[in-house]
Enzyme design. Structure first.
Site, short mmCIF file in Angstrom:
data_model
loop_
_atom_site.label_atom_id
_atom_site.label_comp_id
_atom_site.label_asym_id
_atom_site.label_seq_id
_atom_site.Cartn_x
_atom_site.Cartn_y
_atom_site.Cartn_z
N GLU A 96 18.48 80.06 40.77
CA GLU A 96 18.19 80.13 42.09
C GLU A 96 19.67 80.64 42.72
O GLU A 96 19.16 81.21 44.48
CB GLU A 96 17.62 78.83 42.55
CG GLU A 96 17.39 78.51 43.86
CD GLU A 96 18.06 77.20 44.26
OE1 GLU A 96 19.03 77.54 45.37
OE2 GLU A 96 17.58 75.95 43.39
N GLU B 193 28.03 81.01 39.72
CA GLU B 193 27.45 79.95 40.39
C GLU B 193 26.78 79.28 39.15
O GLU B 193 27.10 77.93 39.73
CB GLU B 193 25.83 80.86 40.81
CG GLU B 193 26.39 81.91 42.40
CD GLU B 193 26.70 80.51 43.10
OE1 GLU B 193 26.43 79.79 43.70
OE2 GLU B 193 27.74 81.38 43.98
ZN LIG Z 1 21.81 73.81 44.54
#
Ligand SMILES: [Zn+2]
Length: 1116
Positions: free
Chosen positions: A201, A276
């Site tokens: 995401e 990330e």
């Molecule tokens: Zn997050």
């Protein structure tokens, strides 16, 4: 976990910290949730239609904002309550408690309250949708129409299509709403807790085929007019929604999102995954190895919050056999096991049209929508994702289970009364029919929805615990659940809590609910449905989340959008059969007789935080020991390469790929809100003539400055007591039900802000209320009752308020340490900050700890303090009444307002108090049990001679979206790094959120000055920065928010002339302004005060590195 990539809306809620939130990627903690006194907090789960953005996302994983979670923490509901979610969407909850608490100044910059009107937004005329030959276009583009319905409740035509080649499903909703919404949702059930869905995401928004730059998402944040921009990870799905009122902007956003999900660069480049997700960091082979990654740190923060631990343990225990038995957000201990290959594979499998549900909503051309998506879908052929992504049904247990787990606590305070216990039921294997769902939703509100609700009341009044946990009935996942419990319980009392829940439920089966209670719930629910006030959360998005809750599992996606008929049917049943016949069997069957029950007991563990740290340290030592010299050299090289990549700006050609509006698309004038200033009975009246669909919104405002400084910490509890104590003739249950029956909600809270150029702040108690215009008389009469007739007699209830507030403040420290840091710094710099900190910061928590004893030992003096506040505050002198409705409603309100005002004395006789107090300006390290830090640094830039100019908003936003984002988040690995400028006080503050660093982050803050000084900006980047700022200024507002903002501007002396001037300054911002602002920020670097909320180890390490940096204070 819902994670979101930012949301401006949340930002706006969070008036205090606006821009910074934008970059939190998800977990935006909005002010309202952090307020320390939302009395009706139970509810956020209800808020399906009115949930603020942040709320929505946290859900799926465990990251809901701290206080949001009064009841719950991590169960997956919130976002899309299914069909009865409609029923349980309570406007008043949002409404109530909003702005309360105020650790932050209520209104940091005038910009935060000026918003975009509809009229101004009509940049492009949209063709009238229903006249097009939609069917032909759809067919031509390869879409088969499956069903079309007119949704009377929302005056909308909704069509469900299936894309023939891929199986992608599309719902296209056409109506008059200018706040257009797009969303694409994939089912993404995880198999383990390595956090793949969550990391994906984050990662897909980091560059794509058509937008080959590091973070197109950040470019959209910087330079678009979005009214919503974010992404959420749930336990079984990932959602990518955007919204805008500007059509050109809207289609830009849609295109960037579609390209991101279908063609992300992150599946070809390992570096995004490292950044990330996770990676080992080694600057030099001689140093210790460390673990970094945005999601990794985000989840460490989540796992440091006790409420989140509880939510996760409960979900996993209730669903031991399907996807919900693992954490889609990622367990920090498991995330480092994730390989890049698994990550790529997950994307290939699930981010496919065959597994997609696409939503469009608003007043744009429906054919254009299909054209845009068909451009993406036609590259794909159907695959097996739709079957592969199915969530398996959890079979019901044949006997109840019990689970015991631990959560981290600190050394401060008594851990004996820190246990949590929560009972959870899985209600059904198969989907429930609509009537049952609805009735269960209603039952939930009856049992737990308000302070007067019997189950909630019984638990809180028992004195067995401090605050409720559990989300009540939740229907957001495949199967509905019910959960309820208490936290702040002593170990010995756990069986008593369990027994109390059972005996209360048995009692409800036997006795049923009173007619008043049912009427009150019914009115509250109906009011909220009809008002459809989603706050700053786009209406179209709230409908999408509801619809997806059914659609995702093969149910009817239209059903959750329609409430009139089912509600009427339920009412008819209640009338015909009585409430007992409707509700008692539900409690019996779904709860008491249901064997699928899990009792979760959570034990405080003072060692846990240290154990987690040790686990990580050992792991890193082992990994390092297993590496050869070459490996280490290679890792150091990779670390350097990643850093270089992170710190190298995108080439201008790549940046140009992201579409952007031009300044000519921007309205030149600020949004104007009708505001008529008048006088009535000696008080000021503000009237905003706006279409409100027959609802009257009002705020009755009193000057708080007549209150002595030592009484300030009592104010939040005073406000809660007004609504929850009862009068001579009514106990609080009756009062609360009366409010539910006659109004759309009443809330009372303090609000404080600096006034520009003044030492003394603006400080008020605001009574905020709403009702149908036809209920105006009742509304004002109830406001009078609340303010004048409530008796501060109930010592036991007051004790509960204190315990609940204390518990809430403690949650806030672990979940929102940045907010505590910000309020603490403000309190050291100005009086408004000091006042707010007394009522919602660390000082408030300290006050509450002492107050518990005082309530016990010297109740009369506490009572006298409450009475005294009432005497000092409620008079006509300095009072103001704000009214928002159409002309008819405004006229109808006048005599009732006059009656109310006449009931107050002319003056309390009290003088304005001298509050010229601040906390000592020393740097502090506040110790809490945590794996991540919250670091802040702030100063008043007006003291350096800086004169306010609109360009300050552009520059601050830019700093947050560029320098701080890159250094604190991207390369520092913190979940968030942001800054805030309060144009009223002049305070400029830097903050970090879930940060693995401390000293390094302070250095990055200080580096801002040089960054700005050396900054070169081409005209495109400058234009983007300006447009993004205008997007904040003109944020979308529903009528009640327009009226409220206009009132705040009045209270703070922000004139329309000033707004116009600031807007011109924003629009004409130049590079020179950036360079000049560097000089203004020197004072923060040189003289700024630092407050870090962090672990003992990190604070100690910081003091070793910089001797004397922080005064250590153990707070949890
Ligand atoms: Zn997050």
């Amino acid at each position: 976990m819902m994670h979101t990539l930012t949301s401006i809306q949340a930002a706006q809620q969070f008036a205090g910290l606006t821009s910074k939130w934008t970059r939190l990627n998800g977990h935006v903690v909005s002010k309202r949730w952090s307020s320390s006194q939302r009395p009706h907090n139970v509810a956020k789960r209800w808020a399906s239609s009115q949930r603020p953005p942040n709320l929505a996302k946290r859900w799926a994983s465990s990251q809901r904002p701290p206080n949001l979670s009064k009841r719950w923490s991590s169960s997956p509901n919130l976002a899309g309550r299914k069909s009865f979610s409609a029923l349980t969407a309570f406007g008043w909850r949002e409404f109530g408690g909003n702005e309360a608490g105020s650790v932050f100044k209520s209104l940091p910059c005038s910009l935060a309250i000026s918003r975009r009107t509809s009229a101004v937004q009509a940049v492009v005329a949209t063709p009238s949708p229903r006249t097009d030959s939609n069917a032909d276009v759809a067919k031509e583009l390869g879409f088969a129409k499956i069903e079309e319905q007119f949704i009377e409740e929302y005056k909308s035509t909704a069509i469900l299509y299936r894309h023939e080649d891929t199986g992608a499903e599309v719902i296209s909703v056409v109506n008059e709403d200018e706040n257009k919404v797009f969303g694409i949702v994939f089912r993404t059930p995880p198999k383990d807790s390595k956090g793949i869905p969550h990391i994906l995401e984050h990662s897909v928004l980091c560059g794509s085929r058509k937008y080959p730059l590091k973070e197109p998402f950040v470019e959209l944040l910087k330079g678009s007019l979005h009214t919503f921009l974010n992404a959420f990870t749930y336990p079984d799905r990932t959602c990518y929604p955007v919204a805008s009122t500007n059509i050109k902007d809207f289609y830009n956003l849609v295109d960037v999102y579609l390209d991101a999900v279908f063609h992300p660069r992150c599946i070809d480049e390992v570096q995004t995954f490292q950044q990330e997700g996770w990676h080992y960091e080694l600057n030099d082979p001689s140093e210790d190895l460390t673990l970094k990654g945005v999601v990794f740190n985000e989840m460490k923060g989540v796992y440091s919050q006790p409420d989140n631990v509880l939510g996760r343990v409960c979900q996993q225990a209730v669903f031991p056999e399907n996807a919900y038995s693992v954490d889609s957000g990622g367990d920090p201990n498991a995330i480092p096991d994730l390989t890049f290959h698994e990550f790529q594979d997950f994307h290939r499998k699930f981010y496919h049209p065959s597994n997609a549900r696409i939503w469009f909503y608003g007043n744009d051309d429906p054919n254009e929508r299909l054209r845009i998506i068909s451009g993406y879908l036609r590259e794909f052929q159907r695959n097996s994702a739709a079957e592969d992504s199915e969530v398996k049904v959890q079979k019901l247990f044949s006997e109840p289970k019990r689970v015991v787990a631990k959560f981290p606590v600190g050394e401060a305070g008594d851990t004996k009364k820190k246990h949590m216990v929560c009972l959870n039921w899985l209600l059904s294997e198969n989907p429930l029919d609509l009537q049952t769902e609805l009735a269960l939703g209603f039952l939930d509100h009856l049992m737990l929805g308000t302070p007067a609700s019997p189950l909630r009341k019984a638990l809180l009044e028992s004195g067995l615990g401090e605050a409720l946990v559990g989300g009540g009935i939740e229907d957001e996942l495949l199967q509905p659940q019910f959960s309820v419990g208490l936290k702040g319980v002593s170990h010995d009392d756990i069986p008593r809590v369990e027994e109390l829940i059972f005996s209360t439920l048995r009692g409800l089966i036997e006795e049923g609910f009173t007619d008043e209670a049912v009427e009150s719930s019914m009115n509250t629910i109906e009011f909220s449905l009809r008002e459809n006030n989603t706050g700053s959360f786009p209406r179209g998005l709230s409908l999408m989340l509801r619809s997806v809750g059914k659609w995702l599992y093969g149910g009817d996606p239209f059903e959750p959008l329609k409430f009139s008929q089912p509600l009427a049917a339920l009412k008819a049943r209640l009338a015909a059969e009585g409430t007992k016949a409707v509700f008692s069997p539900l409690i019996q069957t779904y709860i008491l007789d249901n064997q699928h029950r899990v009792t979760v007991e959570l034990q405080p563990d003072g060692e846990k935080a240290a154990q987690d740290e040790n686990f990580e340290r050992k792991r890193l030592e082992q990994v390092k020991a297993s590496m050869t010299e070459e490996d280490l050299a290679e890792l150091a090289r990779a670390t350097e390469e990643l850093r270089r990549r992170q710190e190298t700006p995108d080439p201008p050609e790549a940046l140009k790929a992201v579409p952007c509006l031009s300044l000519s698309d921007i309205p030149k004038e600020p949004i104007s809100v009708p505001n008529e200033v008048g006088e009535l009975c000696g008080s000021t009246i503000l009237c905003h003539d706006l279409f409100t669909n027959d609802v009257l919104y009002t705020e009755v405002v009193f000057d708080l400055r007549t209150v002595r400084s030592d009484l300030l910490p009592f104010v939040p509890l005073f406000c809660q007591s007004l609504l929850e104590m009862g009068t001579k003739s009514m106990d609080f249950v009756q009062l609360s039900q009366l409010i539910g029956r006659k109004t759309g909600g009443i809330s009372v809270y303090p609000s404080t802000s600096s006034l520009r150029g003044k030492v003394e702040p603006s400080s008020h108690i605001i009574v905020r209320a709403k009702a149908m215009v036809s209920q105006t008389a009742d509304l004002f009469s109830l406001i009078r009752t609340v303010l004048q007739d409530v008796q501060f007699e109930d010592q036991q209830r007051f004790k509960q308020f204190v315990a609940q507030s204390k518990s809430r403040m403690e949650s806030r420290l672990t979940g929102g340490g940045h907010a505590i840091s910000a309020s603490r710094m403000d309190a050291k710099i100005n009086v408004a900050g000091w006042v707010s900190e007394q009522m919602g910061g660390l000082s408030y928590l300290e006050f509450l700890k002492n107050l518990e004893k005082r309530v016990e030992e010297d109740w009369p003096s506490v009572k006298e303090n409450l009475d005294e506040i009432r005497r000092l505050v409620f008079s006509k002198k300095g009072a103001l009444v704000n009214l928002t409705a159409d002309a008819k409603g405004l006229i109808a309100a006048e005599p009732h307002v006059a009656l109310l005002l006449k009931s107050f004395p002319e003056t309390s006789g009290a003088e304005i108090s001298n509050w010229d107090i601040r906390l000592p300006a020393i740097n502090e390290g506040l110790v809490i049990p945590t794996q991540v830090n919250y670091v802040g640094k702030a100063a008043n830039i007006y003291e350096s001679g800086y004169k306010l100019n609109g360009s300050a908003y552009v520059v601050s936003k830019y700093i947050g979206n560029s320098w701080l984002w890159d250094r604190v988040r991207v390369s520092g690995g913190a979940y968030g790094g942001f800054c805030d400028f309060d144009s009223h006080s002049g305070v400029f503050s830097y903050l970090s959120y879930r940060d693995p660093n401390l000293v390094k982050t302070l250095d990055n803050f200080d580096g801002t000055v040089q960054f700005l000084r050396e900054l070169q900006l081409d005209s495109d980047s400058l234009t983007k920065a300006i447009i993004g700022t205008i997007g904040d200024v003109d944020s979308y507002q529903l009528p009640d928010a327009k009226g409220y903002s206009s009132m705040l501007r009045y209270l703070l002396g922000v004139t329309d002339e000033e707004r116009k001037q600031r807007r011109e300054e924003i629009l004409s911002t130049s590079l020179k302004d950036f360079h000049e602002f560097a000089t203004a920020l020197e004072i923060v670097k040189e003289k700024g005060v630092v407050v870090a909320v962090a672990s003992a180890d990190d604070i100690q390490a910081a003091n070793e590195e910089r001797p004397g940096l922080l005064d250590v204070k153990v707070v949890l």
